[in-house]
Design a protein around this motif. Structure first.
Motif, PDB file in Angstrom:
ATOM      1  N   ALA A  78       0.798  -1.029   0.261  1.00 62.56           N
ATOM      2  CA  ALA A  78      -0.010  -0.151   0.114  1.00 62.56           C
ATOM      3  C   ALA A  78       0.823   1.239   0.073  1.00 62.56           C
ATOM      4  O   ALA A  78       1.829   1.148   0.479  1.00 62.56           O
ATOM      5  N   VAL A 126      -3.349   4.835  -1.467  1.00 65.36           N
ATOM      6  CA  VAL A 126      -4.286   4.826  -0.339  1.00 65.36           C
ATOM      7  C   VAL A 126      -4.483   6.182   0.332  1.00 65.36           C
ATOM      8  O   VAL A 126      -5.734   6.562   0.446  1.00 65.36           O
ATOM      9  N   VAL A 140      -6.632  -1.474   3.649  1.00 70.67           N
ATOM     10  CA  VAL A 140      -5.979  -2.214   2.410  1.00 70.67           C
ATOM     11  C   VAL A 140      -5.341  -3.384   2.705  1.00 70.67           C
ATOM     12  O   VAL A 140      -5.583  -4.381   1.780  1.00 70.67           O
TER      13      VAL A 140
END
Length: 259
Positions: free
Chosen positions: A75, A95, A117
């Motif tokens: 992420a 993100v 995530v």
């Protein structure tokens, strides 16, 4: 557990992020890197599931790093001083983004988004999305550099365009500032504090309540009596480092020496 890697060429910026992440539960910092090459090695060796990534770095940008990722994609939280171009394009794919200087609460919110995530294991799906727009964002970053922040100043009945990239250092003069370039200086009607907010923190650093210098023109620091510091610029100018800023400058010197 979030396993975060901090990637930024500025030691002080990494230190600020590191301190903020240390205050967030279930976040472990696996390492730091100051450029793309170091970052790729760090990611290969530690397999972080989160990158706190600067956009503009020497010898390659954060976009270049994303283009080199293979397989598992961490992420990504971008930490950037640029809010005009990359943010809009990355809003749906990265993100989150956090503007410099990093604020703890804002970074904590971004990490919580990243946590979701990571838990949903969506990184593999996001890699293709991230890399599909890397080329476009590289162009936008270069375009922004070409449209450097500039100031129009009046001198002897003429208006002159002075770009930030041409400024060696800036000196406060009451309600004005004096913009020093390699060839001459210009008086500009704006306070130093207001001007500082408009400057790229990756390029400029404040060393005194009445002085800001361009990092590119910084040649060395000289220690004086009572452990005082003086910044030596490449044109020979000497700018005293104020006591308020000495600790941060000394920390930056120490951090830089470890890289």
């Amino acid at each position: 557990m979030i396993r975060a890697a901090i990637i930024d060429d500025e030691p002080l910026a990494r230190r600020r992020v590191r301190r903020a992440l240390a205050r967030i539960a279930e976040v472990a910092i696996v390492g730091e890197a100051g450029n793309v090459r170091e970052a790729l090695e760090l990611i290969r060796d530690t397999a972080p599931n989160l990158l706190v990534l600067d956009i503009q770095m020497p010898n390659g940008s954060g976009f270049d790093l994303l283009a080199e990722l293979e397989g598992h994609a961490p992420a990504v939280i971008f930490v950037t001083a640029y809010d005009e171009y990359a943010i809009a394009a990355f809003d749906a794919r990265a993100v989150d983004y956090v503007l410099k200087p990093v604020e703890f609460g804002r970074l904590a919110l971004a990490v919580e988004r990243a946590r979701g995530v990571v838990e949903r294991k969506e990184q593999e799906q996001r890699l293709a999305e991230l890399q599909s727009i890397v080329g476009t964002l590289r162009g936008e970053l270069n375009a922004r550099s070409d449209r450097d922040t500039c100031f129009w100043v009046s001198s002897r009945g003429e208006s002159h365009r002075v770009c930030a990239s041409d400024i060696v250092w800036i000196q406060a003069e009451r309600d004005y500032v004096r913009l020093h370039t390699l060839t001459r200086s210009f008086l500009y009607h704006e306070s130093l504090a207001a001007l500082e907010d408009r400057l790229d923190t990756d390029s400029f650093v404040r060393v005194h309540r009445s002085a800001i210098i361009h990092r590119r023109h910084l040649k060395s620091f000289r220690r004086g009596q009572f452990a005082s510091l003086t910044a030596i610029l490449d044109d020979g100018t000497e700018v005293r480092v104020g006591r308020t800023y000495e600790r941060l400058i000394r920390e930056e010197i120490r951090e830089a020496s470890k890289i």
